[in-house]
Design an enzyme around this catalytic site. Structure first.
Site, PDB file in Angstrom:
ATOM      1  N   GLU A   1       0.404   4.478  -6.186  1.00 48.52           N
ATOM      2  CA  GLU A   1      -1.075   4.715  -5.846  1.00 48.52           C
ATOM      3  C   GLU A   1      -1.788   5.505  -6.310  1.00 48.52           C
ATOM      4  O   GLU A   1      -2.033   4.666  -7.208  1.00 48.52           O
ATOM      5  CB  GLU A   1      -0.181   6.310  -5.882  1.00 48.52           C
ATOM      6  CG  GLU A   1       1.319   5.785  -4.688  1.00 48.52           C
ATOM      7  CD  GLU A   1       1.211   5.740  -3.422  1.00 48.52           C
ATOM      8  OE1 GLU A   1       0.269   5.616  -2.824  1.00 48.52           O
ATOM      9  OE2 GLU A   1       2.189   4.541  -2.685  1.00 48.52           O
ATOM     10  N   GLY A   2      -2.999   5.657  -5.580  1.00 45.66           N
ATOM     11  CA  GLY A   2      -4.251   5.553  -6.335  1.00 45.66           C
ATOM     12  C   GLY A   2      -5.637   4.622  -5.820  1.00 45.66           C
ATOM     13  O   GLY A   2      -6.878   4.776  -6.413  1.00 45.66           O
TER      14      GLY A   2
ATOM     15  N   SER B   1      -4.983  12.307  -0.050  1.00 47.92           N
ATOM     16  CA  SER B   1      -6.231  12.869  -0.017  1.00 47.92           C
ATOM     17  C   SER B   1      -7.391  12.283   0.827  1.00 47.92           C
ATOM     18  O   SER B   1      -7.447  12.067   1.482  1.00 47.92           O
ATOM     19  CB  SER B   1      -6.834  12.355  -1.281  1.00 47.92           C
ATOM     20  OG  SER B   1      -6.756  10.940  -1.434  1.00 47.92           O
TER      21      SER B   1
ATOM     22  N   ASN C   1       1.475   7.171   2.562  1.00 44.09           N
ATOM     23  CA  ASN C   1       1.451   7.564   1.871  1.00 44.09           C
ATOM     24  C   ASN C   1       2.123   9.038   1.752  1.00 44.09           C
ATOM     25  O   ASN C   1       1.760   9.919   2.714  1.00 44.09           O
ATOM     26  CB  ASN C   1       0.159   8.340   1.671  1.00 44.09           C
ATOM     27  CG  ASN C   1      -1.253   7.607   0.809  1.00 44.09           C
ATOM     28  OD1 ASN C   1      -0.604   6.915   0.086  1.00 44.09           O
ATOM     29  ND2 ASN C   1      -1.533   6.920   2.149  1.00 44.09           N
TER      30      ASN C   1
ATOM     31  N   GLU D   1      -0.136   1.222   4.390  1.00 46.84           N
ATOM     32  CA  GLU D   1       1.087   1.875   4.062  1.00 46.84           C
ATOM     33  C   GLU D   1       1.061   3.448   4.282  1.00 46.84           C
ATOM     34  O   GLU D   1       0.029   3.889   5.128  1.00 46.84           O
ATOM     35  CB  GLU D   1       0.159   1.884   2.677  1.00 46.84           C
ATOM     36  CG  GLU D   1      -1.091   2.875   1.959  1.00 46.84           C
ATOM     37  CD  GLU D   1      -0.451   3.544   0.657  1.00 46.84           C
ATOM     38  OE1 GLU D   1       0.137   3.370  -0.195  1.00 46.84           O
ATOM     39  OE2 GLU D   1      -2.119   3.846   0.659  1.00 46.84           O
TER      40      GLU D   1
ATOM     41  N   LYS E   1       6.197   1.935  -1.819  1.00 47.38           N
ATOM     42  CA  LYS E   1       5.731   0.210  -1.592  1.00 47.38           C
ATOM     43  C   LYS E   1       7.361  -0.004  -0.766  1.00 47.38           C
ATOM     44  O   LYS E   1       7.219  -0.747  -0.154  1.00 47.38           O
ATOM     45  CB  LYS E   1       4.587  -0.620  -2.078  1.00 47.38           C
ATOM     46  CG  LYS E   1       4.346   0.177  -2.290  1.00 47.38           C
ATOM     47  CD  LYS E   1       2.406   0.183  -1.540  1.00 47.38           C
ATOM     48  CE  LYS E   1       1.302   0.912  -2.556  1.00 47.38           C
ATOM     49  NZ  LYS E   1       1.442   2.508  -2.494  1.00 47.38           N
TER      50      LYS E   1
ATOM     51  N   LYS F   1       1.822  -6.772  -4.033  1.00 47.08           N
ATOM     52  CA  LYS F   1       2.353  -5.120  -4.881  1.00 47.08           C
ATOM     53  C   LYS F   1       2.798  -4.402  -5.523  1.00 47.08           C
ATOM     54  O   LYS F   1       3.823  -4.347  -4.981  1.00 47.08           O
ATOM     55  CB  LYS F   1       2.171  -3.773  -3.457  1.00 47.08           C
ATOM     56  CG  LYS F   1       0.685  -3.952  -2.148  1.00 47.08           C
ATOM     57  CD  LYS F   1       0.542  -3.398  -0.970  1.00 47.08           C
ATOM     58  CE  LYS F   1      -0.541  -3.452   0.161  1.00 47.08           C
ATOM     59  NZ  LYS F   1      -0.616  -2.264   0.327  1.00 47.08           N
TER      60      LYS F   1
ATOM     61  N   ARG G   1       0.150  10.886   4.812  1.00 51.11           N
ATOM     62  CA  ARG G   1      -1.057  10.263   5.256  1.00 51.11           C
ATOM     63  C   ARG G   1      -0.972   8.543   5.982  1.00 51.11           C
ATOM     64  O   ARG G   1      -0.559   7.671   5.366  1.00 51.11           O
ATOM     65  CB  ARG G   1      -2.467  10.107   4.948  1.00 51.11           C
ATOM     66  CG  ARG G   1      -3.681   9.594   5.902  1.00 51.11           C
ATOM     67  CD  ARG G   1      -4.894   9.899   4.974  1.00 51.11           C
ATOM     68  NE  ARG G   1      -4.631   8.518   3.950  1.00 51.11           N
ATOM     69  CZ  ARG G   1      -4.779   8.220   2.675  1.00 51.11           C
ATOM     70  NH1 ARG G   1      -5.483   9.769   1.761  1.00 51.11           N
ATOM     71  NH2 ARG G   1      -5.143   7.641   1.468  1.00 51.11           N
TER      72      ARG G   1
ATOM     73  N   ARG H   1     -12.325   5.203   5.781  1.00 50.47           N
ATOM     74  CA  ARG H   1     -13.170   4.865   5.210  1.00 50.47           C
ATOM     75  C   ARG H   1     -13.276   3.291   5.023  1.00 50.47           C
ATOM     76  O   ARG H   1     -12.545   2.422   5.879  1.00 50.47           O
ATOM     77  CB  ARG H   1     -11.730   4.647   3.713  1.00 50.47           C
ATOM     78  CG  ARG H   1     -11.397   5.953   3.327  1.00 50.47           C
ATOM     79  CD  ARG H   1     -10.338   6.216   2.337  1.00 50.47           C
ATOM     80  NE  ARG H   1      -9.157   5.201   2.993  1.00 50.47           N
ATOM     81  CZ  ARG H   1      -8.342   5.294   1.829  1.00 50.47           C
ATOM     82  NH1 ARG H   1      -8.040   4.799   0.567  1.00 50.47           N
ATOM     83  NH2 ARG H   1      -6.954   4.539   3.036  1.00 50.47           N
TER      84      ARG H   1
HETATM   85  P1  ADP Z   1      -2.134   2.668  -2.920  1.00 51.37           P
HETATM   86  O1  ADP Z   1      -1.452   3.298  -2.520  1.00 51.37           O
HETATM   87  O2  ADP Z   1      -3.075   1.984  -3.711  1.00 51.37           O
HETATM   88  O3  ADP Z   1      -3.479   3.469  -1.663  1.00 51.37           O
HETATM   89  P2  ADP Z   1      -2.412   0.379  -0.413  1.00 51.37           P
HETATM   90  O4  ADP Z   1      -1.403  -0.276  -0.075  1.00 51.37           O
HETATM   91  O5  ADP Z   1      -3.298   1.282   0.492  1.00 51.37           O
HETATM   92  O6  ADP Z   1      -2.334   1.261  -2.229  1.00 51.37           O
HETATM   93  O7  ADP Z   1      -3.599  -0.499  -1.235  1.00 51.37           O
HETATM   94  C1  ADP Z   1      -4.694  -0.242  -1.349  1.00 51.37           C
HETATM   95  C2  ADP Z   1      -6.166  -0.653  -0.495  1.00 51.37           C
HETATM   96  O8  ADP Z   1      -5.925  -2.376  -0.631  1.00 51.37           O
HETATM   97  C3  ADP Z   1      -6.216  -0.768   0.723  1.00 51.37           C
HETATM   98  O9  ADP Z   1      -6.146   1.051   0.724  1.00 51.37           O
HETATM   99  C4  ADP Z   1      -6.901  -1.748   1.553  1.00 51.37           C
HETATM  100  O10 ADP Z   1      -8.290  -1.465   1.312  1.00 51.37           O
HETATM  101  C5  ADP Z   1      -6.360  -2.896   0.657  1.00 51.37           C
HETATM  102  N1  ADP Z   1      -4.868  -3.459   0.896  1.00 51.37           N
HETATM  103  C6  ADP Z   1      -4.026  -3.309   0.958  1.00 51.37           C
HETATM  104  N2  ADP Z   1      -3.071  -3.845   1.725  1.00 51.37           N
HETATM  105  C7  ADP Z   1      -3.467  -4.653   2.133  1.00 51.37           C
HETATM  106  C8  ADP Z   1      -3.225  -5.915   3.258  1.00 51.37           C
HETATM  107  N3  ADP Z   1      -2.021  -6.005   3.179  1.00 51.37           N
HETATM  108  N4  ADP Z   1      -4.426  -6.160   3.881  1.00 51.37           N
HETATM  109  C9  ADP Z   1      -5.397  -5.988   3.113  1.00 51.37           C
HETATM  110  N5  ADP Z   1      -5.988  -4.935   2.471  1.00 51.37           N
HETATM  111  C10 ADP Z   1      -5.397  -4.755   2.028  1.00 51.37           C
HETATM  112 MG    MG Z   2      -0.868   5.249  -1.742  1.00 52.51          MG
HETATM  113 MG    MG Z   3      -3.965   3.580  -0.028  1.00 54.31          MG
END
Ligand code: ADP
Ligand code: MG
Ligand code: MG
Length: 467
Positions: free
Chosen positions: A359-360, A151, A146, A144, A301, A355, A128, A443
């Protein structure tokens, strides 16, 4: 967006819609376990509450939805190509390995597979790719990708149906057409890919094993054709390594992986005591893993950041158009080696997200914490610790009004959305059997919230109203 100006909507009407939506959720299984209820999670059918959802779908431009969907097969192919380049993975993650115990354990399994020259001929990806629409540039930017436990195919699919129902019932009064909701068949597509991987394995008596986080365990002596990980993406899933208990649990799992019985789906949770040894055992087996250790590593990441460096995509893909399409959706990504970016992030932390390799949801660092963490790292002079993180350009999506439903109550809020496109991929040696976009997850969260997970309580499930 005047189309979705909820202040315009009659309170009584919203109340009626909310009531209808809650009834629909109960009748159609748009529910999750209710933590506050006794017996929830251990007794089936007990302690359920509707999943958090947006009362109405969120507007999203049709052409950018199409763009995101077109990217799915290209990302699938990229994951596959990168997964085959063991030297690239080991090298790109070598410094992360020193800094992050979890990544280090994954790399150890990867190294062991290299040593025994393990080949994965049937490769299954249920991915995803998540995006936000950057308001200033009006561009679709990837958050990102996944590759493990991607999920919400099931619940997201249901929310799309819920919204279609709401608009078919109340659309006239709202001025909205149910036909404008983006089609979503995520759950069937994911199931189809799993089933096809099972048939490629070609033993009608073998089973699909799903590794979950629940407390229940259910194993027997059946041959496993496909292992689907809905757990194992976080260190919490691998808490200890008791040799004594391992001796007890290893045998049935090993037998499961080698034996042969009839065709059913067995659910197996990652027993906290089996953890890394079990993951290694599964990786060594002939079962199709979703994901394999290599696919898992490609989804980190750090690899996302490495792939965004100039010239790296060219190493894996030939088609210039495809490369351009991918690059267009990359936000700014940097390692902490880049001292000019670190300086910038200390000056303007609100423009960055920091970051770790997790994950999660709920793991990232935002705002003043970015400055503090970077300053601390600089002070300690520890290059090693810094390698655990990447820096990313913060994306600022358009803020719109939304009605968020949680625990039976609704609230109007300023909200932003994140669109995930599922991609399914299956190949057997040279033959690509599936490679396509496979539904979506929308979401929506309060614009004041930094993080975005649904399970972690930040966001609600939503669908697309194509404009
Ligand atoms: P995870 O693998 O924990 O889901 P993400 O990279 O998706 O990690 O980050 C979690 C959340 O943080 C995302 O769903 C988003 O809402 C926010 N986020 C992540 N990266 C960014 C970004 N570059 N700009 C704005 N919000 C972000
Ligand atoms: Mg993720
Ligand atoms: Mg995410």
């Amino acid at each position: 967006m005047c189309l979705f100006d909820y202040h315009r909507f009659d309170q009584q009407l919203l109340h009626t819609i909310a009531y209808d939506a809650l009834v629909w959720s109960s009748l159609h299984g748009l529910v999750v376990g209710d933590n506050s209820s006794q017996g929830s999670g251990s007794v089936p059918g007990v302690g359920l509450v509707h999943a958090p959802f947006a009362l109405l779908p969120t507007p999203f431009p049709q052409n950018q939805w199409r763009q995101a969907s077109e990217l799915a097969p290209i990302f699938n192919e990229l994951v596959d190509r990168v997964s085959l380049d063991a030297a690239f993975l080991q090298h790109a993650l070598s410094r992360t390995k020193e800094a992050d115990e979890f990544t280090s354990r994954l790399l150890d399994i990867h190294s062991k597979m290299l040593k025994i020259n393990k080949k994965e001929e049937i490769r299954l990806g249920l991915h995803r790719s998540d995006y936000m629409l950057d308001e200033k540039t009006n561009s679709l930017l990837q958050i990102e990708l996944n590759t493990i436990a991607s999920s919400f195919a099931g619940l997201s699919n249901l929310v799309t149906e819920l919204h279609r129902y709401i608009l078919s019932r109340h659309g006239k009064l709202l001025g909205l057409d149910s036909k404008s909701i983006g089609a979503n068949d995520a759950v069937n597509q994911n199931a189809e890919a799993l089933a096809k991987a099972w048939s490629e394995y070609n033993n009608p008596r073998a089973v699909i094993m799903i590794v979950v986080q629940a407390e229940e365990r259910n194993m027997d002596g059946q041959e496993i054709s496909v292992i689907y990980f809905r757990a194992g993406y976080t260190p919490v899933d691998y808490p200890s390594e008791s040799a004594e208990v391992l001796a007890r649990t290893k045998t049935p799992l090993k037998r499961s992986l080698d034996g042969a019985r009839e065709h059913t789906v067995v659910m197996v949770d990652l027993d906290p005591r089996v953890e890394w040894k079990a993951r290694l055992l599964m990786e060594q087996s002939s079962a199709v893993k979703c994901p394999s250790i290599s696919y898992h590593l490609v989804g980190t990441k750090k690899i996302q950041q490495e792939l965004a460096k100039p010239g790296v995509l060219e190493r894996f893909l030939e088609n210039k158009n495809d490369i351009a399409k991918l690059r267009k959706c990359f936000a700014g990504l940097w390692s902490l080696d880049d001292s000019s970016i670190v300086t910038k992030a200390i000056q303007k932390p609100e423009l960055f997200v920091m970051k770790p390799q997790r994950e999660g949801g709920g793991n990232n660092i935002y705002g003043d914490d970015v400055r503090e963490t970077l300053q601390k790292l600089l002070k300690s002079g520890s290059q090693e610790e810094a390698a655990a993180y990447i820096l990313m350009q913060r994306i600022f999506p358009t803020i719109s009004a939304a009605v968020l439903m949680r625990n039976g109550c609704w609230s109007k809020d300023h909200a932003i959305s994140e669109l995930g496109i599922f991609g399914t991929y299956l190949r057997n040696k040279d033959k690509v059997i599936i490679n396509k976009p496979s539904g979506y997850l929308m979401r929506t969260k309060m614009s004041s919230s930094d993080e975005g997970g649904v399970a972690s309580g930040f966001a609600v499930l939503d669908s697309l109203y194509l404009t």
